[in-house]
Design a protein around this motif. Structure first.
Motif, short mmCIF file in Angstrom:
data_model
loop_
_atom_site.label_atom_id
_atom_site.label_comp_id
_atom_site.label_asym_id
_atom_site.label_seq_id
_atom_site.Cartn_x
_atom_site.Cartn_y
_atom_site.Cartn_z
N GLU A 124 3.79 -6.45 -5.79
CA GLU A 124 4.42 -7.46 -4.92
C GLU A 124 3.38 -8.46 -4.41
N ASP A 178 0.80 -1.21 0.00
CA ASP A 178 0.00 0.00 0.00
C ASP A 178 0.84 1.27 0.00
N CYS A 179 1.94 1.25 -0.73
CA CYS A 179 2.83 2.41 -0.78
C CYS A 179 1.99 3.66 -1.12
FE1 SF4 Z 1 4.43 -0.47 -3.72
FE2 SF4 Z 1 5.38 -1.74 -5.94
FE3 SF4 Z 1 2.96 -2.35 -4.93
FE4 SF4 Z 1 3.30 -0.02 -6.10
S1 SF4 Z 1 3.51 -2.01 -7.08
S2 SF4 Z 1 2.24 -0.42 -4.15
S3 SF4 Z 1 5.42 0.48 -5.53
S4 SF4 Z 1 4.94 -2.65 -3.91
#
Ligand code: SF4
Ligand code: SAH
Length: 361
Positions: A106, A62-63
């Protein structure tokens, strides 16, 4: 200190880097010329293509900055089918790209791990093990990373995002799933397994200052990184960080800072691979070419099937959403020529730094 004196110092301090990041006018031009000369005398004029396959936008994290974060309910989730991945691989192979990048949100879990392992085996069979494979699939266990390495993935891209732990905390939920120490530790694990290790940062984030960026550059050097992909932060409206959009420096300034970051990185880590990222192209139509001129030597043309592209919007205004791979290739080739670069078709383009650190060249 004059720009000439500063540039010719044998090692840059954090303060030197801050000063260089702030250079303008003739000084900025001199910085770019110097970086360009260092590039030519170390890695040369060659640019390597990595065909980018955005495999899935399913993400368990959840960045706060990212448009495909798990918490964003406004997007349809997709995973590219096995056959479509192999078609993209075939395109790369037949067009002499020599390397691909498999990137996704991820995920953990046996099914996902097995899917990737199966794809790696298929790719190996299709290309006789001669295609360079970079994975960018977030943090994974040592066993998983080793399994994928043994199946032929030799490079891994895991951006540190920012090297300042306090800033990292502000950009991520405060839990063990988003842990700065863990992220840094992953880079060590990747190196121990034998990967060419790639990392990177975003530039122009809220709360980020030039000192942080100088520290990012020193982080890459100190950690003996083989490849870097970094680019401007670009806001996305379905993310928590969007609320701070009025506090950002302008897109032009973010682009300029990114260009200076690439130039400085080429000077302090002359033999690594540096990508000219899509985010740079997002903020300036010639962004990637400009990055190539001041230090980058890798470009990642998008090979994701067009029907999925809209689903992989990490940020706003991502370019080439409707361009088929073959169109992308022709226009890129011409544009790179104009920027004085040569596309190294058929060459994997491993990081020179990696082979030096292994004592092989
Ligand atoms: Fe974070 Fe990568 Fe998921 Fe985007 S794709 S929320 S940057 S882990
Ligand atoms: N999930 C994996 C790989 C996909 S995300 C991972 O996080 O490692 C790839 C990169 O996209 C991230 O590392 C981040 O640096 C970048 N990114 C995400 N959101 C962005 C934004 N809003 N602006 C610019 N880059 C962004």
């Amino acid at each position: 200190m004059s720009i000439e004196k500063l540039l010719l110092k044998s090692e840059y301090t954090k303060q030197d880097l801050v000063e260089l990041l702030g250079s303008n006018g003739a000084d900025r031009q001199r910085l770019f010329e110097y970086a360009s000369s260092i590039k030519e005398s170390t890695v040369g004029k060659k640019v390597y293509f990595r065909g980018l396959i955005e495999y899935s936008n399913v993400c368990s994290k959840d960045c706060y900055y990212c448009g495909i974060r798990g918490g964003n309910k406004n997007i349809d989730r997709y995973t590219v089918s096995r056959q479509e991945v192999l078609d993209a691989v075939k395109f790369a192979w037949e067009n002499k790209y020599a390397s691909i990048v498999l990137q996704a949100g991820e995920r953990s879990g046996d099914r996902f791990i097995q899917e990737i392992s199966q794809l790696l085996s298929d790719i190996r069979e299709l290309t006789g093990g001669n295609l360079g494979i970079t994975l960018s699939l977030g943090e994974q266990s040592r066993e998983t990373l080793k399994e994928w390495f043994d199946l032929g993935a030799t490079r891994y891209l895991l951006r540190i995002e920012v090297s300042n732990p306090e800033l990292y905390q502000k950009l991520h939920p405060n839990n063990l799933h988003h842990d700065y120490g863990q992220r840094v530790q992953q880079l060590r694990v990747l190196k121990e397994i034998g990967y060419q290790v790639g990392t990177g940062v975003m530039i122009g984030l809220p709360f980020q200052n030039p000192e942080d960026l100088a520290d990012d550059l020193l982080f890459f050097k100190r950690n003996d990184i083989d490849m870097v992909g970094m680019g401007p932060y670009v806001e996305h409206q379905d993310t928590p960080l969007y609320a701070l959009k009025d506090q950002l420096i302008s897109k032009h300034e973010r682009f300029e800072l990114s260009l200076k970051m690439v130039a400085l990185l080429r000077i302090i880590c002359p033999d690594i691979n540096i990508a000219a990222t899509t985010a740079m192209q997002t903020l300036d139509p010639q962004g990637r070419e400009k990055a190539i001129m001041v230090g980058s030597n890798v470009i990642m043309p998008n090979l994701t099937p067009v029907k999925y592209r809209d689903g992989y919007k990490l940020y706003e205004d991502k370019p080439c959403l409707d361009e088929e791979a073959s169109e992308c290739m022709n226009c890129l080739d011409a544009r790179l020529h104009m920027a004085g670069a040569e596309v190294a078709y058929g060459e994997k383009g491993d990081s020179l730094h990696f082979w030096k650190r292994k004592g092989i060249v």
